[in-house]
Design an enzyme around this catalytic site. Structure first.
Site, short mmCIF file in Angstrom:
data_model
loop_
_atom_site.label_atom_id
_atom_site.label_comp_id
_atom_site.label_asym_id
_atom_site.label_seq_id
_atom_site.Cartn_x
_atom_site.Cartn_y
_atom_site.Cartn_z
N GLU A 37 0.86 -1.17 0.00
CA GLU A 37 0.00 0.00 0.00
C GLU A 37 0.89 1.21 0.00
OE1 GLU A 37 -2.05 3.27 0.45
OE2 GLU A 37 -0.72 2.70 2.07
N CYS A 86 -5.22 5.34 5.80
CA CYS A 86 -5.01 4.14 5.02
C CYS A 86 -6.31 3.45 4.64
CB CYS A 86 -4.14 3.13 5.78
SG CYS A 86 -3.74 1.72 4.74
N CYS A 140 -5.41 -0.61 5.83
CA CYS A 140 -5.51 -0.79 7.28
C CYS A 140 -6.84 -0.22 7.78
CB CYS A 140 -4.38 -0.07 8.00
SG CYS A 140 -2.81 -0.10 7.15
N HIS A 147 -6.78 2.94 12.13
CA HIS A 147 -6.56 4.32 12.53
C HIS A 147 -7.80 4.92 13.17
CE1 HIS A 147 -2.61 4.38 10.73
NE2 HIS A 147 -3.12 3.76 9.69
N ARG A 163 -0.26 -4.71 11.01
CA ARG A 163 1.16 -4.49 10.71
C ARG A 163 1.99 -4.17 11.93
NH1 ARG A 163 -1.84 -3.40 6.69
NH2 ARG A 163 -1.26 -4.02 4.58
N SER A 205 4.34 1.02 10.08
CA SER A 205 5.30 1.11 8.97
C SER A 205 6.29 2.23 9.17
CB SER A 205 4.58 1.25 7.63
OG SER A 205 3.90 0.04 7.33
N CYS A 226 3.10 -0.65 4.38
CA CYS A 226 1.86 0.12 4.24
C CYS A 226 2.25 1.59 4.38
CB CYS A 226 0.87 -0.29 5.31
SG CYS A 226 -0.82 0.18 4.93
N CYS A 257 0.11 5.01 5.43
CA CYS A 257 -0.02 5.11 6.89
C CYS A 257 1.22 5.75 7.49
CB CYS A 257 -0.14 3.73 7.52
SG CYS A 257 -1.39 2.69 6.85
#
Lengths: 569, 407
Positions: free
Chosen positions: A13, A60, A63, A67, A481, A504, A548, A551
């Site tokens: 991503e 994101c 994800c 968040h 993640r 990430s 990702c 993010c």
């Protein structure tokens, strides 16, 4: 030494670029750069904190829910709202569904093509494939006729000339080593997994209206009412559908995902020796029966919190988290500072080469990511960190799960600290989460059956009920993640500062002010590269982290003013 | 069945994707998901037949598509005829300042399924999230597709013009990549509100100078499938329309296809009756909320949002935000991050019509749709003015392309 640039790193991503030096067929040094930035946290400054999760969720689209959850937790922490049991269960169910969905999509659609070669699948004997499949699990779609049909149709597709997402893949690369039968099996499951992921994520639609970006969180609870006597609320019918979907998840993970994972692991044993990385691991902890203490991560849940520094376990201490921007495209008053998130304040400062460009100046700033550090150290977060911390702590669920996998593969625990170990850990926690989801559905059913229809703490909805002056909040979550935290400062009912320190960012961080590399950078060192024009091995290690990047690239408060004091509550 | 009532159009027992697509349920002797066996020139029905999808199922799908596209029934055979002969168009999917939410929405496609779309209806030669190749091999896949021309460009995410370094791919800026990718393209499909209208990166204070796609490109047909994220069914229907008629569907003045954005959410909302009857949820989890009463007082933006969410819904028609108990946030409207916030504040009371009565009074004392409709016209106006002001303030030095075609 040759400088090799991979940009775009695909099947992730967001936007990731790596520049590596290769000498003698091996990576000697690596630089990880996130090349996209939007400024969502800047955009959040000055807004209504109750809206924050809707903005933060757009950090994101993969994800998606994580968040939102970290954001409402942060605001709740700041204003003192406590979500009731139904809301906590609904949030955990949504988060658990996110784990299953995300890990399945990662394994099959973002990572599998690093290990399987669909063009080699054309050479497979369908009868042998069926025999292999039947030896691995009870999954019913495992007949000779089925695999013959998949092979023939794949053959027609590849012959058509327009091969879509497979265009220019590294087919025939010497690092592909699966028997054709396993290639065919895995490709067949690549297609099945497309269907599975689409159907499974209906859990999010049932509980939150849609996916991605479910629309159901609230500061203080959830917006989806529960009421067995209403067609317009989560009722017995919804619970029944949930239970069916969750059971289907358990079946798919145990009959398809894990057997495929073991088949790949057994074919690529040397990948337990590549991609070790930093060797220090961080887990906040999550999935607890009760709300966390103010300003602290959830403790005592499905994922135990903790830190492993060079193999030594330590408890997590919030105030050891800070971020450096020394190599990041932001301006700090003190360039060498490493600031705690509530103090994080930087203005964008793009000093990279003006596009189009060939190489970044890695001696200067070279990424839109900051470098999060724990007590000054780079840390790896994610499935491997969670499994290692749980294993080391002797966790009753995690330890036997990990030990079983190690025994089956005849590997020592130290082999987990590798490219393949990350992939294995991800599969194991997917299984853990699938089974946990069954428990969650039952607990929700029992709670509703007991007459509890409350979904929100409405006493803290009105900003007039919030604390006077500045209030500080932090929301922790163990996302697929890894360890995610959102940090908010609220003043006069408005967001004063907003920070996200995301998985990430930890893993893909550039070097810090002392030159210490981030986990991606460290893990790539020593990776073999058979053909620099086709850097398949580098993708294997990068993808083992499930990058990702949207993010990860995040930003700071709008006016650039440092928050005067960090309160330790 | 709570989630399957209301107005959803029956798409024919799942349409194309129904057959043999569900791992847990299908007989193991059935073929797998729809990988077409044939080269591109073979008719779609033949390819589908090999995937276990018969002629009757195909025609049912075509009829459902005609319905989604709001075409008269007699067009269904034309859709079928076109899909039977058309070759798979090459698609180049670009991601700029995005979150991949529209890609994720695409992965949830049901009618037809993602596998059918990917391997049977389009040739997705460039898509960073899904493609096998990386780096220079990936860039070559993109450049080769563009060089041949006649491709469709799908754009996800906005374009930062203030800080070109805020989105680079292969060392090139988003603006540069977008301009070169649309050269020779048959059309541009903007998926999601970021590429259509700037979206969240363009929300105040727009730190990167993010703009929508149409502020950068001109001279090529563009369609805007706004929403955060795009509804996968609307994307599929737009592709089917393009394959059938060789052009994009008719659009409103914001470039959004009328079949999907022609009606206001409030006007087709299953909770509308509660609004007209003055039945409002007042607090999260109260009796009205549990009973599915109108969410206007909890901040719903349905009265000023144009989208077909109530009928098409999301995730195989499972649900949509208002059905799940949360108000609409207006995500398909330009500038909604600024115009529709705070999200939990109710839309302005009805000042624009000169009266000073409120929705409480409408609901409680005014009976009948005339007054309610009148009042809502006012509500819509207020938001429209706010949006116009935002658009004015945001105008970039380069004017909007005058030659934009709606197809």
């Amino acid at each position: 030494m040759a400088r090799l640039v991979i940009d775009p790193v695909t099947r992730i991503e967001g936007h990731l670029r790596v520049e590596v030096t290769v000498d003698g067929g091996v990576v000697k040094d690596a630089y990880s750069s996130s090349t996209m930035w939007r400024g969502i946290e800047t955009i959040l400054a000055g807004r209504d904190p109750r809206d924050a999760w809707l903005f933060a969720q757009r950090i994101c689209g993969v994800c998606t829910t994580v968040h939102a959850l970290a954001s409402v937790r942060a605001v709740e922490d700041a204003v003192g709202a406590v979500p009731p049991p139904n809301a906590r269960l609904l949030r955990q169910l949504i988060a658990a569904a996110q784990f299953l969905h995300d890990h399945v999509v990662h394994f099959y659609h973002l990572h599998a093509l690093d290990w399987i070669d669909p063009t080699a699948a054309l050479r497979a004997d369908p009868a042998k494939t069926a025999s292999v499949a039947q030896s691995l699990s009870d999954y019913p779609r495992a007949t000779t006729a089925l695999f013959a049909s998949v092979r023939d149709r794949l053959k027609g597709f590849l012959a058509s000339g327009n091969i879509g997402p497979f265009t220019n893949g590294y087919w025939g690369h010497p690092a592909y080593r699966l028997p054709p039968e396993v290639d065919l099996l895995a490709f067949s499951h690549y297609l099945d997994a497309l269907e599975f992921q689409r159907d499974y994520v209906r859990i999010h639609a049932l509980l939150g209206g849609k996916n991605p970006h479910p629309q159901t969180y609230l500061v203080g609870g959830m917006a989806s009412p529960v009421d067995p006597a209403s067609q317009d609320a989560i009722n017995d019918n919804t619970l029944q559908q949930l239970a069916q979907l969750v059971q289907r998840g358990v079946d798919f993970i145990e009959q398809v995902y894990l057997p495929d994972l073991y088949a790949i692991a057994q074919a690529y044993p040397e990948w337990t020796t590549y991609g070790r990385g930093i060797g220090s691991y961080l887990v906040f902890g999550d999935y607890t029966p009760s709300a966390p203490a103010k300003g602290q991560p959830p403790q005592g849940g499905l994922f135990p919190g903790g830190v492993l520094v060079d193999g030594k376990p330590e408890p997590f201490v919030r105030d050891k988290v800070s971020e450096s921007a020394f190599h990041s495209w932001y301006r700090y008053d003190d360039a060498k500072a490493s600031l705690p998130p509530w103090q994080g304040s930087t203005t964008p400062d793009y000093t990279g080469p003006q596009p189009p460009f060939d190489q970044l100046d890695v001696a200067g700033k070279y990424s839109w990511l900051k470098a999060p550090r724990y007590d000054g150290r780079a840390m790896e977060v994610g499935p491997l960190a969670r499994m290692l911390v749980g294993y080391t702590a002797g966790d009753a669920r995690i330890k036997p799960l990990v030990q079983g996998a190690l025994d089956r593969l005849k590997l020592p625990a130290s082999a987990l600290m590798s490219t393949l170990g990350r992939v294995l850990a991800r599969g194991l926690e997917t299984q853990l989460m699938a089974r946990y989801s069954l428990e969650l559905v039952n607990r929700l059913r029992d709670n509703i059956a007991g007459g509890d229809l409350t979904i929100a703490d409405n006493t803290k909805w009105d900003p007039a009920s919030w604390p006077d002056g500045k209030s500080f909040g932090v929301g922790f979550h163990e996302a697929p993640r890894g360890s995610l935290s959102h940090w908010v400062v609220i003043e006069d009912g408005r967001i004063r500062n907003y920070q996200a320190v995301v998985p990430s960012t930890w893993n893909a961080s550039p070097r810090d002010d002392r030159g210490n590399p981030g986990p991606y950078e460290a893990s790539l060192v020593g990776t073999p590269v058979a053909d620099p024009a086709r850097p398949l091995e580098i993708l294997r290690t990068l993808h083992s982290f499930d990058p990702c990047m949207a993010c990860a690239a995040h930003v700071y408060d709008a006016d650039g003013e440092a928050v005067a004091k960090v309160l330790v509550q | 069945m709570k989630h399957h009532r209301a107005r959803r159009q029956d798409t024919g027992a799942g349409g194309l994707a129904e057959v043999a697509m569900t791992p847990g349920r299908s007989e193991s002797t059935q073929p797998g998901p729809g990988v077409p066996a044939a080269a591109d020139h073979r008719p779609l029905p033949a390819r589908l037949a090999e995937a276990g999808i018969g002629r009757r199922r195909f025609l049912t799908f075509c009829a459902a598509m005609a319905t989604t596209l709001a075409l008269p029934e007699r067009f269904a055979p034309r859709v079928a005829e076109a899909l039977s002969t058309v070759e798979r168009p090459v698609v180049v999917w670009l991601e700029f300042q995005d979150c991949a939410g529209d890609t994720e929405a695409f992965l949830r496609s049901r009618n037809p399924s993602t596998a059918d779309l990917l391997l049977g209806m389009i040739s997705l030669n460039y898509h960073e999230t899904l493609m096998a190749a990386a780096g220079t091999a990936a860039e070559k896949a993109r450049d080769d597709a563009v060089a041949r021309g006649g491709h469709l460009v799908v754009v996800e995410g906005s374009v930062p013009t203030g800080i070109p370094g805020a989105c680079t791919i292969g060392g090139r800026s988003a603006e540069d990549l977008l301009r070169s990718a649309v050269r020779g393209a048959a059309g541009v499909i903007n998926v999601g509100t970021c590429s259509a209208f700037g979206g969240i990166p363009a929300a105040g204070p727009n730190p990167t100078g993010a703009v929508r796609v149409e502020d950068v490109v001109s001279g090529v047909p563009v369609i805007n499938l706004s929403g955060c994220p795009v509804n996968a069914d609307n994307l599929t229907a737009t592709i089917v329309h393009y394959l059938t008629f060789g052009e994009f569907p008719a659009a409103d003045d914001l470039g959004r296809p009328l079949f999907a954005y022609g009606e206001r959410i409030h006007d087709t909302c299953p909770r509308r009756g509660h609004f007209d009857a003055g039945q409002f949820a007042e607090e999260w989890g109260d009796e009205g909320h549990r009973k599915g009463w109108c969410l206007y007082k909890l901040g719903c933006k349905g009265p000023s949002t144009f989208h077909n969410c109530p009928s098409v819904r999301y995730n195989d028609g499972t649900s949509w935000p208002i059905a799940a108990g949360h108000g609409c946030v207006g995500c398909s409207e330009p500038g909604f991050w600024d115009a529709m916030t705070p999200f939990y504040e109710r839309l302005p009371d009805v000042q624009a019509v000169g009266g000073d009565f409120t929705v409480d009074e409408i609901g409680l004392t005014v009976v009948g749709a005339t007054a309610a409709g009148f009042a809502l016209h006012g509500v819509g106006k207020v938001v429209q003015h706010k949006l116009l002001a935002i658009r004015e303030a945001r105008k970039t030095p380069e004017p909007e392309p005058a030659d934009r075609e709606d197809g």
